[in-house]
Design an enzyme around this catalytic site. Structure first.
Site, PDB file in Angstrom:
ATOM      1  N   ALA A   7       0.838  -1.203   0.000  1.00 47.95           N
ATOM      2  CA  ALA A   7       0.000   0.000   0.000  1.00 47.95           C
ATOM      3  C   ALA A   7       0.869   1.248   0.000  1.00 47.95           C
ATOM      4  O   ALA A   7       1.916   1.283   0.650  1.00 47.95           O
ATOM      5  CB  ALA A   7      -0.916   0.016   1.222  1.00 47.95           C
TER       6      ALA A   7
ATOM      7  N   GLU B 231      -1.504 -12.490  -4.130  1.00 45.83           N
ATOM      8  CA  GLU B 231      -2.796 -12.424  -4.788  1.00 45.83           C
ATOM      9  C   GLU B 231      -3.123 -10.957  -4.989  1.00 45.83           C
ATOM     10  O   GLU B 231      -2.819 -10.127  -4.123  1.00 45.83           O
ATOM     11  CB  GLU B 231      -3.914 -13.058  -3.951  1.00 45.83           C
ATOM     12  CG  GLU B 231      -3.824 -14.562  -3.812  1.00 45.83           C
ATOM     13  CD  GLU B 231      -3.065 -15.017  -2.585  1.00 45.83           C
ATOM     14  OE1 GLU B 231      -2.830 -16.222  -2.450  1.00 45.83           O
ATOM     15  OE2 GLU B 231      -2.683 -14.165  -1.754  1.00 45.83           O
TER      16      GLU B 231
ATOM     17  N   ASN C  82      -7.290  -4.863 -10.561  1.00 46.26           N
ATOM     18  CA  ASN C  82      -6.283  -3.892 -10.126  1.00 46.26           C
ATOM     19  C   ASN C  82      -5.138  -3.838 -11.131  1.00 46.26           C
ATOM     20  O   ASN C  82      -4.037  -4.345 -10.898  1.00 46.26           O
ATOM     21  CB  ASN C  82      -5.785  -4.233  -8.716  1.00 46.26           C
ATOM     22  CG  ASN C  82      -4.972  -3.119  -8.108  1.00 46.26           C
ATOM     23  OD1 ASN C  82      -4.486  -2.230  -8.794  1.00 46.26           O
ATOM     24  ND2 ASN C  82      -4.813  -3.173  -6.793  1.00 46.26           N
TER      25      ASN C  82
ATOM     26  N   TYR D  96       3.653  -5.436 -10.479  1.00 44.39           N
ATOM     27  CA  TYR D  96       4.206  -6.763 -10.211  1.00 44.39           C
ATOM     28  C   TYR D  96       4.882  -7.346 -11.451  1.00 44.39           C
ATOM     29  O   TYR D  96       5.973  -7.917 -11.358  1.00 44.39           O
ATOM     30  CB  TYR D  96       3.120  -7.701  -9.690  1.00 44.39           C
ATOM     31  CG  TYR D  96       2.450  -7.187  -8.435  1.00 44.39           C
ATOM     32  CD1 TYR D  96       3.176  -6.549  -7.426  1.00 44.39           C
ATOM     33  CD2 TYR D  96       1.081  -7.310  -8.252  1.00 44.39           C
ATOM     34  CE1 TYR D  96       2.562  -6.064  -6.281  1.00 44.39           C
ATOM     35  CE2 TYR D  96       0.458  -6.833  -7.105  1.00 44.39           C
ATOM     36  CZ  TYR D  96       1.205  -6.212  -6.125  1.00 44.39           C
ATOM     37  OH  TYR D  96       0.594  -5.733  -4.996  1.00 44.39           O
TER      38      TYR D  96
END
Length: 167
Positions: free
Chosen positions: A92, A125, A130, A137
């Site tokens: 985050a 996950e 998103n 990633y």
């Protein structure tokens, strides 16, 4: 250097999370996730040997010689160590620090930790919707490996499983 909403330049660094960071990280959780980890849950996890947390810290130099630089949390990453792999629990970044490289630096810190511990890989996950996180990633070497149906709630959504292998 990065800038925060066009303000003066600030310095970003990544370090292991400590108790002093818990309040800011709990606030970040509330801001970013429908089902946020509480400060208590973060405190308990930080005390466990099988969890690892890193924070991205922004330092702004003071213009006064007798004042310390100011510092604030820009983001964090947490992961759970199981056998020879890490499973990312959360990534985050506060909205005001997004698109400034904080998440990328957090991912690199986690990679360095995993390689230092000679781990097999890192998994995570992510909500299938998103796209920004999936792009982050993939940029960091993660590959899509499957779907977990109905993994998320609030709102209910499938999760994309991703892996990064070191061995």
């Amino acid at each position: 250097m990065l800038t925060k909403n066009g303000s003066d330049a600030v310095k970003l660094s990544v370090r292991r999370m400590c108790k002093a960071d818990l309040l800011a990280v709990a606030q970040l959780e509330k801001e970013c996730f429908a089902e946020a980890w509480s400060e208590n849950a973060l405190t308990e996890s930080l005390a466990e040997a099988n969890y690892v947390f890193f924070v991205a810290v922004v330092s702004k130099p003071s213009c006064m010689a007798d004042e310390k630089d100011t510092e604030e949390i820009a983001g964090y990453v947490g992961a759970y160590l199981a056998a020879d792999e890490l499973s990312i629990t959360n990534v985050a970044v506060f909205p005001s620090y997004r698109r400034c490289g904080a998440a990328n630096q957090l991912m690199k810190a986690l990679d360095a930790f995993a390689q230092e511990k000679n781990l097999y890989g890192i998994t995570l996950e992510v909500r299938v919707s998103n796209n920004a996180a999936i792009a982050l990633y993939e940029k960091n070497g993660y590959e899509k490996s499957g779907i977990r149906k109905g993994f998320y709630s609030k709102p209910k959504e499938d999760a994309l499983i991703m892996w990064k292998y070191f061995q």
